[in-house]
Design a protein around this motif. Sequence first.
Motif, PDB file in Angstrom:
ATOM      1  N   LYS A 156       3.784  33.233 -24.029  1.00 43.16           N
ATOM      2  CA  LYS A 156       4.429  34.410 -24.583  1.00 43.16           C
ATOM      3  C   LYS A 156       4.084  35.659 -23.969  1.00 43.16           C
ATOM      4  N   PRO A 157       5.099  36.725 -23.893  1.00 33.41           N
ATOM      5  CA  PRO A 157       4.786  38.147 -23.648  1.00 33.41           C
ATOM      6  C   PRO A 157       3.481  38.552 -24.253  1.00 33.41           C
ATOM      7  N   ASN A 158       2.671  39.391 -23.598  1.00 37.38           N
ATOM      8  CA  ASN A 158       1.233  40.192 -23.822  1.00 37.38           C
ATOM      9  C   ASN A 158       0.096  39.166 -24.291  1.00 37.38           C
ATOM     10  N   TYR A 159       0.297  37.932 -23.928  1.00 39.85           N
ATOM     11  CA  TYR A 159      -0.806  36.997 -23.936  1.00 39.85           C
ATOM     12  C   TYR A 159      -1.296  36.654 -22.671  1.00 39.85           C
ATOM     13  N   HIS A 160      -2.525  36.309 -22.512  1.00 36.86           N
ATOM     14  CA  HIS A 160      -3.039  35.677 -21.272  1.00 36.86           C
ATOM     15  C   HIS A 160      -3.756  34.338 -21.669  1.00 36.86           C
ATOM     16  N   GLU A 188     -16.976  42.018 -21.021  1.00 40.78           N
ATOM     17  CA  GLU A 188     -17.142  42.541 -19.911  1.00 40.78           C
ATOM     18  C   GLU A 188     -17.577  42.017 -18.627  1.00 40.78           C
ATOM     19  N   LEU A 189     -16.716  41.006 -18.300  1.00 40.81           N
ATOM     20  CA  LEU A 189     -16.737  40.429 -17.020  1.00 40.81           C
ATOM     21  C   LEU A 189     -15.349  40.257 -16.497  1.00 40.81           C
ATOM     22  N   ASN A 190     -15.334  40.012 -15.033  1.00 38.41           N
ATOM     23  CA  ASN A 190     -14.050  39.665 -14.377  1.00 38.41           C
ATOM     24  C   ASN A 190     -13.627  38.455 -14.744  1.00 38.41           C
ATOM     25  N   ILE A 191     -12.352  38.130 -15.254  1.00 38.57           N
ATOM     26  CA  ILE A 191     -11.947  36.841 -15.708  1.00 38.57           C
ATOM     27  C   ILE A 191     -10.663  36.925 -14.957  1.00 38.57           C
ATOM     28  N   LYS A 192     -10.587  35.440 -14.556  1.00 38.33           N
ATOM     29  CA  LYS A 192      -9.051  35.100 -14.077  1.00 38.33           C
ATOM     30  C   LYS A 192      -8.109  34.606 -15.371  1.00 38.33           C
ATOM     31  N   TYR A 193      -6.797  34.974 -15.172  1.00 40.25           N
ATOM     32  CA  TYR A 193      -5.930  34.678 -16.248  1.00 40.25           C
ATOM     33  C   TYR A 193      -4.596  34.590 -15.755  1.00 40.25           C
ATOM     34  N   PHE A 194      -3.505  34.065 -16.626  1.00 37.75           N
ATOM     35  CA  PHE A 194      -2.225  34.019 -16.306  1.00 37.75           C
ATOM     36  C   PHE A 194      -1.407  34.923 -17.323  1.00 37.75           C
ATOM     37  N   GLU A 195      -0.393  35.152 -16.789  1.00 36.74           N
ATOM     38  CA  GLU A 195       0.491  35.907 -17.660  1.00 36.74           C
ATOM     39  C   GLU A 195       1.928  35.417 -17.548  1.00 36.74           C
ATOM     40  N   ASN A 196       2.717  35.106 -18.465  1.00 31.88           N
ATOM     41  CA  ASN A 196       4.066  34.639 -18.395  1.00 31.88           C
ATOM     42  C   ASN A 196       4.338  32.933 -18.176  1.00 31.88           C
ATOM     43  N   SER A 197       3.512  32.426 -17.101  1.00 29.86           N
ATOM     44  CA  SER A 197       3.423  31.203 -16.860  1.00 29.86           C
ATOM     45  C   SER A 197       2.360  30.836 -15.801  1.00 29.86           C
ATOM     46  N   ALA A 198       2.055  29.543 -15.937  1.00 29.39           N
ATOM     47  CA  ALA A 198       1.004  28.984 -14.927  1.00 29.39           C
ATOM     48  C   ALA A 198       1.305  27.571 -14.662  1.00 29.39           C
TER      49      ALA A 198
END
Length: 145
Positions: free
Chosen positions: A46-50, A94-104
């Motif tokens: 959903k929009p605005n979620y990671h 307080e970390l660099n984190i990999k995430y996805f928006e919209n789809s993965a």
Amino acid sequence: MKKILALVFLITSMGYSQILEPVKWSTSVKKVSNLEYDVIIDATIKPNYHLYSLKVPEGGPLPTVFIFEENKDYELVGSMTEDKGHTAFDPVFELNIKYFENSAIFKQRIKLKNKKATTITGEIEFMTCNDASCVPGYDDFEIAI
């Protein structure tokens, strides 16, 4: 102190996990060779979620985890792979984190041990966050081959 606030933030948001469903999962299979297939698990976010990566740093959010139930008819080949995604500094953790928006898209290669039809089953554990809350999630999958 910030890690304690992040933990309180996560615990407080857990009450919303049964109401919110920020990720929808779908599956497909692609034949690679006579006995090998790619299991493709697609997340629509959903929009605005990671949705977080398979690998996150210690002290970060919960990673996305795929648990394949053991089955004598196939074996996993290599590790699960994922899209490129985004990596950014997360002020809560307080970390660099990999995430996805919209789809993965996540892929796992499997090899059948014989030409007999089988069903691949498993579970998905994940966490999604927006600017206000984090939602832990769980889903099952079943794929016929």
